[in-house]
Design an enzyme around this catalytic site. Structure first.
Site, PDB file in Angstrom:
ATOM      1  CE  LYS A   1      -4.158  -2.118   1.753  1.00 21.73           C
ATOM      2  NZ  LYS A   1      -5.108  -2.298   2.833  1.00 21.73           N
TER       3      LYS A   1
ATOM      4  CE  LYS B   1     -12.974  -5.346   3.093  1.00 20.10           C
ATOM      5  NZ  LYS B   1     -13.390  -5.557   4.480  1.00 20.10           N
TER       6      LYS B   1
ATOM      7  CE  LYS C   1      -5.532  -8.946  -0.195  1.00 19.46           C
ATOM      8  NZ  LYS C   1      -5.315  -8.699   1.180  1.00 19.46           N
TER       9      LYS C   1
END
Ligand code: TYM
Length: 327
Positions: A111, A195, A192
């Site tokens: 991230k 969200k 994966k």
């Protein structure tokens, strides 16, 4: 009875990965364990979520979890920020964990770890997660495969703290399901289902309409060799579909593969099995959604129960490090 704790971020519509990797196992665990489940709103603040959205999604998440079968008479369901001890213990653990350890977390690196503008909260995220777990003396933590590294760090922190200050914390273990621990994106089966990465066709929400589930499974990326076989390395798209079928029918992906000659037939059955597995949840969600006052009441009760356990552990930890008890 073992103590179980797990958490989920209220950061958008929960998807099949959340369900098969975690939530479904939470429902099973409440029967055999003393279970605590936490909607981690403080963790969601590491993203750019709007205040109104966070508030709404926190209640949405509670509705989904209750609809999935969590029973407040059998487990403690609560919102993280309603238990201030999570933030209090985080500081003690931040003074135990090291910068090197946190830098190695793949989620942090993925991230945007190297950038100056990355939030401090994203960096210390795993320490707050360790506090969530250690406050409840959890023996087991049911999570998907992507949380494995965070659990390892939690164990390290607990062991180090215990060695230095005496045996305050239970050292927890991750419990990761055999099937469903790593649900992949339907369009990019090498990553994966998630969200945070926007992939509308690749992600299936738990509450999605049956026609949408059918459409997305039909469009799921496979490969061109035409043979139905479970091989996550060279056939990740197909392996993902077989895993989803296995997760929703309690079968084994290798074995299920033997029943099919054509991708189209497999896709039809995957869609039907998912729709069937999620049907009760969708129906109960509609009822709960219509009575949000009751959902809030249940979260209030959960917070009272959670605070009782968490405050006791925090007081022991604070005493162990030498903080003066309030006179
Ligand atoms: P979160 O909110 O991203 O996901 C909640 C749970 O869903 C699992 N999961 C998946 N499982 C299989 N396949 C996928 N594609 C997939 N995507 C998500 C996750 O592994 C998780 O179990 N850091 C945690 C929340 C957390 C927590 C905790 C968990 C905070 N404190 C304490 C356990 C204990 C997270 O972001 O999960």
């Amino acid at each position: 009875m073992p103590r179980v704790l797990s958490g989920i971020q209220p950061s958008g519509d929960l998807h099949l990965g959340n369900y098969f990797g975690a939530v479904r196992n939470w429902v099973a665990d409440q029967e055999r364990a003393d279970a605590f489940y936490c909607i981690v709103d403080l963790h969601a603040l590491t993203t750019s979520i709007e205040p109104g959205q966070l508030r709404r999604q926190t209640v949405d998440a509670a509705c989904v979890l209750l609809a999935a079968g969590l029973d407040p008479n059998q487990c403690t369901l609560f919102v993280q920020s309603h238990v201030p001890a999570h933030q209090q213990l985080t500081w003690l653990l931040e003074c135990t964990a090291t910068v090197g350890e946190l830098r190695r977390m793949t989620q942090f690196k993925d991230k945007g770890g190297g950038q100056e503008t990355v939030r401090v909260g994203l960096f210390t995220y795993p320490v707050l997660m360790a506090a969530d777990i250690l406050l409840y003396n959890a023996d087991q933590v049911p999570v998907g495969d992507d949380q494995r590294q965070h659990l390892e760090l939690t164990r390290e922190i607990a062991i180090r703290f215990n060695n230095r200050y005496g045996g305050v914390f239970t050292v927890p273990e991750a419990t990761i399901p055999k099937v469903g621990a790593r649900v992949m994106d339907l369009q990019h089966p090498e990553r994966k289902m998630s969200k945070s990465v926007s992939s509308p066709l690749g992600t299936v929400g738990i509450l999605e309409a049956p026609e949408e589930i059918e459409r997305k499974i039909k469009k799921a990326v496979t490969d061109t060799d035409g043979e139905v076989r479970y091989d996550p390395e060279s056939k990740p798209g197909l392996a993902n579909l077989l895993s989803l079928l296995a997760a929703s029918t309690d079968g084994r992906p290798e074995q299920l593969a033997e029943n099919y000659d054509r991708y189209g037939d497999l896709k039809k059955d995957v869609a039907a099995a998912l729709i069937e597995a999620l049907r009760p949840l969708r129906e109960r969600y509609a009822e709960l959604d219509a009575d949000r006052g009751e959902v809030l009441r249940l979260l209030g009760l959960g917070a009272v129960q959670a605070r009782e356990v968490a405050n006791e552990t925090y007081a022991r930890a604070a005493d162990a490090v030498g903080l003066l008890a309030e006179p």
